[in-house]
Design a protein around this motif. Structure first.
Motif, short mmCIF file in Angstrom:
data_model
loop_
_atom_site.label_atom_id
_atom_site.label_comp_id
_atom_site.label_asym_id
_atom_site.label_seq_id
_atom_site.Cartn_x
_atom_site.Cartn_y
_atom_site.Cartn_z
N ALA A 221 0.87 -1.18 0.00
CA ALA A 221 0.00 0.00 0.00
C ALA A 221 0.90 1.22 0.00
CB ALA A 221 -0.92 0.01 1.21
N ARG A 222 0.56 2.18 -0.86
CA ARG A 222 1.31 3.44 -0.95
C ARG A 222 2.81 3.21 -1.13
NH1 ARG A 222 -2.72 4.16 2.84
NH2 ARG A 222 -4.27 5.77 2.29
N GLY A 223 3.16 2.22 -1.93
CA GLY A 223 4.56 2.00 -2.28
C GLY A 223 5.39 1.24 -1.28
N LYS A 224 4.75 0.73 -0.22
CA LYS A 224 5.50 0.02 0.81
C LYS A 224 4.82 -1.30 1.15
CE LYS A 224 7.49 4.18 2.87
NZ LYS A 224 7.74 4.95 4.12
N VAL A 225 5.58 -2.20 1.78
CA VAL A 225 5.03 -3.48 2.20
C VAL A 225 4.29 -3.30 3.52
CG1 VAL A 225 5.59 -5.83 2.96
CG2 VAL A 225 6.79 -4.83 1.01
N LEU A 226 3.01 -3.69 3.53
CA LEU A 226 2.21 -3.63 4.75
C LEU A 226 2.35 -4.90 5.58
CD1 LEU A 226 -1.33 -2.14 4.01
CD2 LEU A 226 0.51 -1.15 5.37
#
Length: 250
Positions: A221-226
């Motif tokens: 999400a939003r370019g990062k790993v959640l």
């Protein structure tokens, strides 16, 4: 030999002032089907393009079989055994299923651009082409024109042409895109079969398919790993739930 066939560390991609991918770590285990999921705009496709070298990272490293491929080109990593499909079908619609496979297999003979050769020169490829056609369940359609196939069978044909390159790592970009319920079942079964022999990384929005097929899931999400883990574990993560619930408002 590492249990991980592909690893990305601190992967960053900026487009001007926009940070599309912000420090992603990703490890793909050999023999697994690994799904990369997330709401629209999460950065999944950008990561996919970075891993297959259609984009160069702003920062970070990518290793394949222990070798640094961070600055390699797409054609180079394809020759190494990383092969991808695309959301848009990459088959030749006016050729038969057999001819699509024979064309794909010409690469191994080094004759891909020898259009002036007699068609009989390609007969040496028939046996392997028919093996691949059978592997994806298209034997009854060997001489059918690709444009006349259902969407699901076209996707199966595309996977067959991808397998003709004998990949070690197969990357599937939205394999269920545009498919009806019946075709989704057909292609899901095909991916499960392919996953018995190859390592698979797929970007997919259909969570039922992801749950059924994947050994491991990475949520972005939003370019990062959640979150990362098995589907049963990841699906209960509060941040993951919030990301998907918020996706409708993006």
């Amino acid at each position: 030999m590492s249990q991980y066939i592909l690893e990305a560390r601190g992967l960053i991609k900026q487009f001007g002032g926009h940070l599309a991918v912000g420090g992603v770590d990703l490890r793909i285990e050999r023999g697994h089907i690994h799904a990369l999921i997330g709401p629209n705009g999460a950065g999944k496709t950008t990561v996919f393009n970075l891993l297959t070298k259609f984009l160069q990272p702003t920062a970070g490293t990518i290793t394949y079989r222990g070798n640094d491929i961070t600055r390699a080109r797409a054609a180079e990593v394809a020759r190494m055994g990383i092969v991808r499909s695309f959301q848009i079908s990459a088959i030749f619609p006016h050729l038969t299923v057999l001819d699509n496979l024979r064309l794909a297999l010409q690469r191994k003979l080094g004759t891909a651009l020898h259009f002036w050769r007699n068609e009989r020169s390609l007969d040496v490829l028939n046996e392997r082409a028919e093996e691949l056609i059978a592997a994806v369940g298209l034997t009854d359609y060997t001489h059918a024109v690709a444009a006349d196939l259902s969407y699901g069978r076209r996707r199966a044909l595309e996977i067959a042409t991808t397998l003709s390159l004998e990949p070690e790592l197969l990357l599937l970009d939205e394999p269920m895109a545009g498919l009806g319920r019946e075709d989704i079942g057909t292609v899901s079964n095909l991916i499960a079969t392919v996953g018995e022999r190859y390592t698979v990384l797929m970007v997919e929005h259909n969570l039922s398919v992801v749950a059924a097929l994947s050994n491991r899931i990475t949520v972005m999400a939003r370019g990062k790993v959640l979150a990362e883990g098995a589907y049963a574990e990841v699906s209960k993560d509060p941040e993951v739930r919030a990301a998907y619930m918020g996706a409708a408002h993006d």
